[in-house]
Design a protein around this motif. Structure first.
Motif, PDB file in Angstrom:
ATOM      1  N   VAL B 290      -9.586  14.910 -29.944  1.00 40.44           N
ATOM      2  CA  VAL B 290      -9.804  14.305 -28.631  1.00 40.44           C
ATOM      3  C   VAL B 290     -11.239  14.530 -28.177  1.00 40.44           C
ATOM      4  O   VAL B 290     -11.864  13.643 -27.593  1.00 40.44           O
ATOM      5  CB  VAL B 290      -8.802  14.869 -27.604  1.00 40.44           C
ATOM      6  CG1 VAL B 290      -9.124  14.384 -26.207  1.00 40.44           C
ATOM      7  CG2 VAL B 290      -7.390  14.470 -27.981  1.00 40.44           C
ATOM      8  N   ARG B 298     -15.158   7.890 -24.272  1.00 43.08           N
ATOM      9  CA  ARG B 298     -13.791   7.448 -24.482  1.00 43.08           C
ATOM     10  C   ARG B 298     -13.625   5.955 -24.276  1.00 43.08           C
ATOM     11  O   ARG B 298     -12.576   5.410 -24.554  1.00 43.08           O
ATOM     12  CB  ARG B 298     -12.854   8.232 -23.559  1.00 43.08           C
ATOM     13  CG  ARG B 298     -13.140   8.015 -22.090  1.00 43.08           C
ATOM     14  CD  ARG B 298     -12.231   8.849 -21.222  1.00 43.08           C
ATOM     15  NE  ARG B 298     -12.742  10.212 -21.067  1.00 43.08           N
ATOM     16  CZ  ARG B 298     -12.384  11.018 -20.068  1.00 43.08           C
ATOM     17  NH1 ARG B 298     -11.497  10.621 -19.203  1.00 43.08           N
ATOM     18  NH2 ARG B 298     -12.899  12.215 -19.969  1.00 43.08           N
ATOM     19  N   MET B 330     -18.288  24.915 -28.330  1.00 38.54           N
ATOM     20  CA  MET B 330     -17.183  23.967 -28.243  1.00 38.54           C
ATOM     21  C   MET B 330     -16.565  23.993 -26.852  1.00 38.54           C
ATOM     22  O   MET B 330     -16.305  22.951 -26.248  1.00 38.54           O
ATOM     23  CB  MET B 330     -16.138  24.363 -29.292  1.00 38.54           C
ATOM     24  CG  MET B 330     -15.038  23.376 -29.432  1.00 38.54           C
ATOM     25  SD  MET B 330     -15.526  22.065 -30.548  1.00 38.54           S
ATOM     26  CE  MET B 330     -13.956  21.274 -30.794  1.00 38.54           C
ATOM     27  N   GLY B 331     -16.347  25.198 -26.327  1.00 41.38           N
ATOM     28  CA  GLY B 331     -15.786  25.328 -24.984  1.00 41.38           C
ATOM     29  C   GLY B 331     -16.687  24.672 -23.964  1.00 41.38           C
ATOM     30  O   GLY B 331     -16.227  23.914 -23.090  1.00 41.38           O
ATOM     31  N   ALA B 332     -17.982  24.948 -24.075  1.00 45.44           N
ATOM     32  CA  ALA B 332     -18.935  24.362 -23.134  1.00 45.44           C
ATOM     33  C   ALA B 332     -18.929  22.840 -23.250  1.00 45.44           C
ATOM     34  O   ALA B 332     -19.050  22.121 -22.253  1.00 45.44           O
ATOM     35  CB  ALA B 332     -20.329  24.908 -23.406  1.00 45.44           C
ATOM     36  N   PHE B 334     -16.365  20.899 -24.086  1.00 40.80           N
ATOM     37  CA  PHE B 334     -15.178  20.400 -23.384  1.00 40.80           C
ATOM     38  C   PHE B 334     -15.447  20.322 -21.884  1.00 40.80           C
ATOM     39  O   PHE B 334     -15.237  19.299 -21.248  1.00 40.80           O
ATOM     40  CB  PHE B 334     -13.991  21.345 -23.609  1.00 40.80           C
ATOM     41  CG  PHE B 334     -13.173  21.031 -24.828  1.00 40.80           C
ATOM     42  CD1 PHE B 334     -12.201  20.055 -24.774  1.00 40.80           C
ATOM     43  CD2 PHE B 334     -13.345  21.726 -25.997  1.00 40.80           C
ATOM     44  CE1 PHE B 334     -11.432  19.782 -25.888  1.00 40.80           C
ATOM     45  CE2 PHE B 334     -12.582  21.456 -27.116  1.00 40.80           C
ATOM     46  CZ  PHE B 334     -11.630  20.472 -27.058  1.00 40.80           C
ATOM     47  N   ILE B 335     -15.938  21.451 -21.332  1.00 42.23           N
ATOM     48  CA  ILE B 335     -16.135  21.513 -19.891  1.00 42.23           C
ATOM     49  C   ILE B 335     -17.231  20.544 -19.464  1.00 42.23           C
ATOM     50  O   ILE B 335     -17.083  19.801 -18.489  1.00 42.23           O
ATOM     51  CB  ILE B 335     -16.467  22.956 -19.465  1.00 42.23           C
ATOM     52  CG1 ILE B 335     -15.254  23.853 -19.751  1.00 42.23           C
ATOM     53  CG2 ILE B 335     -16.842  23.025 -18.006  1.00 42.23           C
ATOM     54  CD1 ILE B 335     -15.507  25.315 -19.544  1.00 42.23           C
ATOM     55  N   VAL B 338     -16.192  16.837 -19.541  1.00 41.96           N
ATOM     56  CA  VAL B 338     -15.262  16.473 -18.474  1.00 41.96           C
ATOM     57  C   VAL B 338     -15.958  16.466 -17.111  1.00 41.96           C
ATOM     58  O   VAL B 338     -15.793  15.545 -16.317  1.00 41.96           O
ATOM     59  CB  VAL B 338     -14.072  17.452 -18.475  1.00 41.96           C
ATOM     60  CG1 VAL B 338     -13.288  17.315 -17.191  1.00 41.96           C
ATOM     61  CG2 VAL B 338     -13.198  17.170 -19.669  1.00 41.96           C
ATOM     62  N   LEU B 339     -16.764  17.502 -16.870  1.00 41.18           N
ATOM     63  CA  LEU B 339     -17.356  17.626 -15.534  1.00 41.18           C
ATOM     64  C   LEU B 339     -18.532  16.682 -15.348  1.00 41.18           C
ATOM     65  O   LEU B 339     -18.668  16.031 -14.318  1.00 41.18           O
ATOM     66  CB  LEU B 339     -17.838  19.055 -15.309  1.00 41.18           C
ATOM     67  CG  LEU B 339     -16.808  20.073 -14.840  1.00 41.18           C
ATOM     68  CD1 LEU B 339     -17.504  21.372 -14.508  1.00 41.18           C
ATOM     69  CD2 LEU B 339     -16.040  19.569 -13.634  1.00 41.18           C
ATOM     70  N   PRO B 342     -18.147  12.131 -18.109  1.00 42.32           N
ATOM     71  CA  PRO B 342     -16.799  11.682 -18.495  1.00 42.32           C
ATOM     72  C   PRO B 342     -16.822  10.512 -19.468  1.00 42.32           C
ATOM     73  O   PRO B 342     -15.857  10.309 -20.186  1.00 42.32           O
ATOM     74  CB  PRO B 342     -16.157  11.270 -17.178  1.00 42.32           C
ATOM     75  CG  PRO B 342     -16.992  11.883 -16.128  1.00 42.32           C
ATOM     76  CD  PRO B 342     -18.367  12.050 -16.679  1.00 42.32           C
ATOM     77  N   GLN B 375     -10.280   7.493 -11.077  1.00 39.73           N
ATOM     78  CA  GLN B 375      -8.994   7.377 -11.752  1.00 39.73           C
ATOM     79  C   GLN B 375      -7.886   7.695 -10.756  1.00 39.73           C
ATOM     80  O   GLN B 375      -7.809   8.793 -10.219  1.00 39.73           O
ATOM     81  CB  GLN B 375      -8.927   8.344 -12.933  1.00 39.73           C
ATOM     82  CG  GLN B 375      -9.784   7.857 -14.078  1.00 39.73           C
ATOM     83  CD  GLN B 375      -9.477   8.612 -15.347  1.00 39.73           C
ATOM     84  OE1 GLN B 375      -8.827   9.644 -15.324  1.00 39.73           O
ATOM     85  NE2 GLN B 375      -9.956   8.093 -16.455  1.00 39.73           N
TER      86      GLN B 375
END
Lengths: 308, 381
Positions: B290, B298, B330-332, B334-335, B338-339, B342, B375
């Motif tokens: 994802v 996306r 990787m964590g950064a 993701f965040i 999203v933040l 997008p 959304q």
């Protein structure tokens, strides 16, 4: 399936497996309570929930070392101190996370999932860097060791019993908190109708932050309780996250009774089947059943009517 | 959004997108890399199939599946079963107590080939299964979920549970599936050795061609009326339903298509890498897939490919030199995605490069896939 077992054996098997199921039930309830509050009340998917639990477990681990080295006289009660500290640590981290991350995403539930997954990766690596990659266990105080023999065949481990009692206490406390306290009333008001709750003077942002914080705090306590029955590693949290979400969704989000009922049915099914077929197949069958039921009844076992 | 929809198959910018991507994949990468690196990029491109499917399901249809690893894995396992049977001919496995069956079955005291392995002796069956098995499963899931209007968060959690179930099943049934090691030691396909350097280069190009076929199909779907309906469903599902469309059918179709892509990707993965294991099926790889899609954007089919290449290349580079840093990065990612971004790299490209150029040219060229301003939470959730 039952050949070769006498009836007293069978009763003992069912009793022992049932009890093992009860311990699993306590574990699931502890994990799911915090999640049910966060997901059910706020609609946020917290994939880092497992990592908040692990934080509680590590706090307990540190606490046991501190007590053993500095105040050995009080070692037998260190766990209660650790539990409070775990609640505070996980709750504080939760509130910080809500402020930094979650509050920007309230309208995008699927994105909270990704963001908190990222958070969980970061927390995991942090634990790994600080505590090492190996699993750590704590020393259980003497009074919690051993088991109570009920009959010749049936024995009940005391640490399991303790975790069950603890779960019961926490579940009751959470129910009272949500149903009776000022805070709980505000939380439910915000869930039912956010604009209206805001209009009558409830600070919805603060309520959200408190809700998330308390949900994470309960996860911390769950992690502390876990150390009594198993060891903890940096990635243990991820193992439980799917089960926990299934418990919450299966029970019907926003319903504490549903969470408890679904945790009970899942854990008992898993535990009883485990004796007759292999553990992994028992797990597959349980999960498949849950997924199947969810497809037939997407809203879960218990539903709460909420105005959208 | 209000622009008149062009009747042409491609706008100029889309055509340029295809040309640039084709130049990168067919010319630049093969020219600049040795066989080892090229094979590595071929592996990344197999994930791009999954990301492309996610662009359709998630970006266009608003369905986030957290179980795409399942379909990638099913495609991969179908291919691996064929290759494994070929590698375990009675001559090759003469030292086993029961020759002619895969080695892991022999180790696990399975003395006969399970009936559901039998058809995988035949390549045509295996090739069809690569697509049909994932599609069949996704159809069942899609019908069960979308007909009952399960969507959004609940769909995500249930697909995640399915990923968990399949992983446990594969690992638990070691004698039939190779357990946690997976199906390894694959050698030939119809007598053609897939382990040589030449074979790896050929497979890379086959993979690239297939990826382009899927890209064209995805593009076609999005250009069609179906694609525009999907976007309408994503933004306001109830309104589409009230207009008289059977929303569930569209969702089922796009979910199945995305899963078919994932299955093809999995099969190509098996061919290029030479094994398939449950570590590509479970929850963690599914969520990583994802993020490939999210980083690229996306809403953009090209974004999916670039995002996959970018993230995987960064992962390889970072975990070679700083293994601890990778999870933080990787964590950064993701965040951050999203933040802050997008719509990913493709969104950045649109905002900072394409739009200014377009404005400078003062000409609008065809439709833009609409991105939702806000959304709306789906009432059906």
């Amino acid at each position: 399936m039952f050949e070769g077992y006498s009836s007293s054996d069978l009763i003992a098997i069912f009793a022992m497996q049932g009890f093992a199921g009860l311990i699993l039930f306590s574990v699931l309830v502890l994990m799911a309570l915090g999640l049910a509050i966060i997901f059910g009340q706020m609609g946020v998917i917290n994939m880092a929930h497992g990592e908040f639990m692990i934080l509680g477990a590590y706090v307990t681990y540190l606490c046991s070392h501190f007590f053993a080295n500095h105040i050995p006289a009080l070692f037998s009660i260190y766990f209660f101190v650790a539990m409070i500290l775990a609640f505070i640590a996980a709750g504080a981290l939760g509130m910080m996370v809500e402020w930094l991350l979650i509050r920007h995403l309230y309208r995008r539930p699927l994105d909270t999932l990704l963001a908190t997954w990222g958070l969980s990766l970061i927390l995991q690596q942090t634990y790994r860097s600080v505590f090492g990659a190996r699993e750590v266990g704590v020393t259980i105080p003497d009074w919690m060791m051993g088991s109570l023999p009920l009959t010749d065949l049936i024995e009940v481990p005391i640490n399991g019993l303790f975790v069950m009692v603890l779960t019961f206490a926490i579940a009751v406390a959470v129910a009272i908190l949500l149903m009776k306290s000022q805070w709980g009333k505000k939380v439910r008001a915000v869930t039912f109708n956010r604009p209206m709750a805001g209009a009558v003077g409830i600070n919805t942002e603060r309520v959200d932050r408190m809700t998330f914080g308390i949900g994470c705090g309960i996860a911390g306590v769950a992690g502390a309780a876990f150390t009594m029955i198993g060891s903890t590693g940096p990635s243990s949290g991820q193992l439980y996250i799917v089960d926990t979400f299934l418990v919450v969704v299966f029970g019907g989000a926003a319903s504490l009774a549903g969470t408890i009922a679904s945790a009970f049915s899942i854990s008992q099914a898993q535990s009883l089947m485990e004796f007759f077929i292999s553990g992994s197949m028992a797990k597959v069958l349980t999960l498949l059943t849950v997924v199947g039921i969810l497809m037939l009844r997407p809203q879960g076992l218990f539903t709460l009517k909420i105005r959208n | 959004m209000n622009r008149v929809v062009s009747q042409r198959m491609f706008t100029w910018t889309e055509l340029m997108g295809f040309v640039v991507l084709a130049a990168l994949i067919f010319v630049v990468l093969p020219m600049t890399m040795d066989v080892f690196r090229l094979n590595l990029f071929g592996k990344y491109l197999t994930y791009a199939f999954v990301a492309l499917g996610l662009v359709l399901c998630w970006g266009a249809g608003g369905i986030l599946s957290l179980g795409q690893g399942v379909f990638f894995g099913l495609g991969g396992y179908c291919m691996a079963m064929f290759l494994k049977l070929e590698a375990s001919s009675p001559e090759n496995t003469a030292i086993q107590s029961t020759p002619g069956i895969p080695d892991f079955m022999d180790w696990n005291q399975v003395t006969y080939l399970p009936w559901w392995w039998e058809p995988f002796h035949y390549l045509p069956f295996a090739l069809v299964a690569v697509v049909l098995v994932p599609v069949a499963l996704s159809f069942v899931i899609g019908v069960a979920m979308f007909r009952r209007r399960v969507g959004g968060v609940y769909f995500a959690i249930i697909t995640q549970a399915i990923a968990a179930i399949l992983t446990i099943l594969i690992i638990g049934q070691q004698g039939y599936t190779g357990g946690v090691n997976g199906i390894t030691d694959l050698r030939t396909m119809l007598g053609w050795d897939i382990r040589t350097d030449d074979a790896k280069v050929i497979l890379y190009f086959v993979n690239a061609v297939l990826l382009f076929a899927c890209l064209f199909m995805a593009h076609f779907v999005r250009r069609s009326k179906l694609g525009r309906l999907l976007i309408a469903i994503r933004d306001r599902e109830d309104r589409v339903r009230f207009s008289g469309y059977d929303v569930a059918n569209f969702k089922i179709f796009v979910f199945c298509l995305g899963c078919a892509f994932a299955g093809i990707g999995g099969a190509m993965f098996t061919l290029q890498v030479g094994f398939m294991s449950p570590s590509f099926v479970g929850i963690v790889p599914s969520i990583e897939m994802v993020i490939f899609c999210a980083v690229g954007g996306r809403y953009s089919i090209f974004g999916a490919v670039y995002g996959t290449l970018l993230v995987n290349w960064a992962k390889t580079a970072l975990s070679e030199s700083f293994p601890e840093l990778w999870l933080f990065a990787m964590g950064a990612l993701f965040i951050g995605v999203v933040l802050a971004f997008p719509s990913g790299v493709a969104g950045l490209y649109n905002d900072w490069i394409e739009t200014p150029i377009r404005k400078a040219l003062r000409r609008s060229r065809g439709p833009v896939i609409a991105e939702p301003a806000v959304q709306q939470p789906n009432p059906a959730e």
